[in-house]
Design a protein around this motif. Structure first.
Motif, short mmCIF file in Angstrom:
data_model
loop_
_atom_site.label_atom_id
_atom_site.label_comp_id
_atom_site.label_asym_id
_atom_site.label_seq_id
_atom_site.Cartn_x
_atom_site.Cartn_y
_atom_site.Cartn_z
N ALA A 106 -2.71 -7.28 -1.80
CA ALA A 106 -2.61 -6.01 -1.07
C ALA A 106 -3.55 -5.99 0.13
N ILE A 109 -1.82 -8.02 2.87
CA ILE A 109 -0.68 -7.31 3.47
C ILE A 109 -1.17 -6.18 4.37
N ARG A 110 -2.18 -5.45 3.91
CA ARG A 110 -2.74 -4.37 4.72
C ARG A 110 -3.39 -4.92 6.00
N VAL A 121 6.75 -2.85 6.05
CA VAL A 121 6.97 -4.28 5.82
C VAL A 121 8.34 -4.47 5.17
N VAL A 123 10.38 -7.08 2.57
CA VAL A 123 10.22 -8.11 1.55
C VAL A 123 11.56 -8.81 1.38
N CYS A 152 2.68 -4.64 -2.58
CA CYS A 152 3.21 -3.74 -1.56
C CYS A 152 3.03 -2.29 -1.99
N THR A 155 -0.51 -1.13 -1.38
CA THR A 155 -0.93 -0.89 0.00
C THR A 155 -0.61 0.53 0.47
N ALA A 159 8.11 0.17 2.63
CA ALA A 159 8.64 -1.18 2.45
C ALA A 159 10.09 -1.13 2.01
N LEU A 245 11.56 0.06 -1.83
CA LEU A 245 10.55 -0.54 -2.70
C LEU A 245 10.52 0.13 -4.07
#
Length: 321
Positions: A106, A109-110, A121, A123, A152, A155, A159, A245
């Motif tokens: 995380a 990704i952040r 984002v 995926v 994800c 974060t 997503a 997500l």
């Protein structure tokens, strides 16, 4: 601003992520692909994923964000296709290091979102095992995908989850998988394959190579490793399906179990609890068996990369069109 596309499973998924990124955002500005260095033993003889300590020459534009370039090299006994892949794709790849579990992923990704100036984002998973319930008898590699989903969610970023080439990895029963998917959002075409085509001359991808072949119009049957029945490439094989997500998380109980995971060992124990097996343990067993066979002179220790071309040669055995 650069878009972020996360390759959920490692291996050939960064190639598929680049194809989906081109379909979503065009090819003028390359997306930043985040990916594991987690590959088969012929590429990396060490079981499990590689972390930042396994590479020299990483670029670090932000704390917690490490980029693999064409000049990066694996160190020690580790192996990785990512440096060569970064060179062929013409863009750096962000390294996902799961050694610090969901929390560490995380943070990466952040950091990537801050670096790129985005709040969203994408995926990408080839095949669909990111939607696994965990009890499927054909499931082989759920952990990396589930960790990405959990990270994800942690974060707080918006997503979307994109399933490309549903059922091409043969990890979920086809009927069950399609029951979990909405109608395809779009299909990949040859135009989306063209920017990554060079990589298929050497990268040992199977599912991503079949996805590329399907996008170029190849139809027929093809055999893949560890699977008895062949995979059929048909009109659905180049499809890309979108799930929010939250919907993907609701379908993946392992991802929920990984929400507060702080180490890879914890993640492995969660996989044992939910799925009844650990893919890393399986890799350890395989590595041990290969090592014993090599020491007995039964196999070559220089397995090397297997070629997989984007027109399906070496991957697709066409019994019909």
């Amino acid at each position: 601003m650069k878009r972020i596309v996360i390759a959920a499973g490692g291996g050939g998924d960064p190639i598929a992520a680049a194809m989906v990124g081109t379909a979503l955002y065009g090819s003028v500005e390359p997306v930043l692909v985040l990916t594991y260095s987690w590959e088969r033993l012929t590429v990396d003889p060490l079981p499990g994923p590689r972390g930042r300590a396994d590479f020299a020459g990483l670029e670090s534009p932000r704390p917690h964000l490490d980029l693999v370039t064409g000049s990066t090299t694996p160190v020690g006994a580790a192996g990785s296709s990512l440096p060569r892949l970064a060179a062929d794709l013409g863009t750096a790849l962000g390294l996902l290091d799961p050694s610090e579990g969901t929390a560490g992923l995380a943070r990466t990704i952040r950091a990537a979102a801050d670096y790129c100036g985005v709040g969203h984002v994408d995926v990408v998973d080839v095949g669909g095992d990111i939607l696994a319930a965990g009890d499927e008898p054909t499931l082989r590699s759920p952990l990396g995908d589930a960790l990405v989903l959990a990270a994800c969610a942690r974060t707080g970023l918006a997503a979307d989850v994109w399933i490309a080439g549903p059922a091409l990895d043969r990890e979920l029963p086809e009927r069950d998988l399609f029951a979990r998917l909405p109608e395809p959002a779009f299909a990949l075409t040859d135009a989306h394959v063209r920017p990554v085509r060079r990589a298929f001359g050497w990268h040992p991808s199977e599912a991503s190579a079949m996805l590329a072949a399907a996008a170029r119009g190849v139809r027929g049957l093809c055999g893949i490793r560890d699977v008895g029945d062949p995979v059929r490439l048909d009109g659905r094989s180049a499809g890309v399906h979108r799930l929010p997500l939250g919907q993907a998380l609701a379908l993946n109980p392992l991802a929920g179990r990984l929400a507060d995971c702080a180490t890879l060992d914890e993640a492995e124990r969660a996989s044992l609890a939910v799925c009844g097996f650990s893919e890393i343990a399986r890799e350890r067993d395989r590595a041990r068996a290969v090592g014993l066979a090599a020491s007995a002179g039964l196999v070559s220790s220089a397995a090397g990369f297997s070629a997989a071309s984007a027109d399906g040669a070496g991957v697709v055995e066409r019994y019909d069109r």
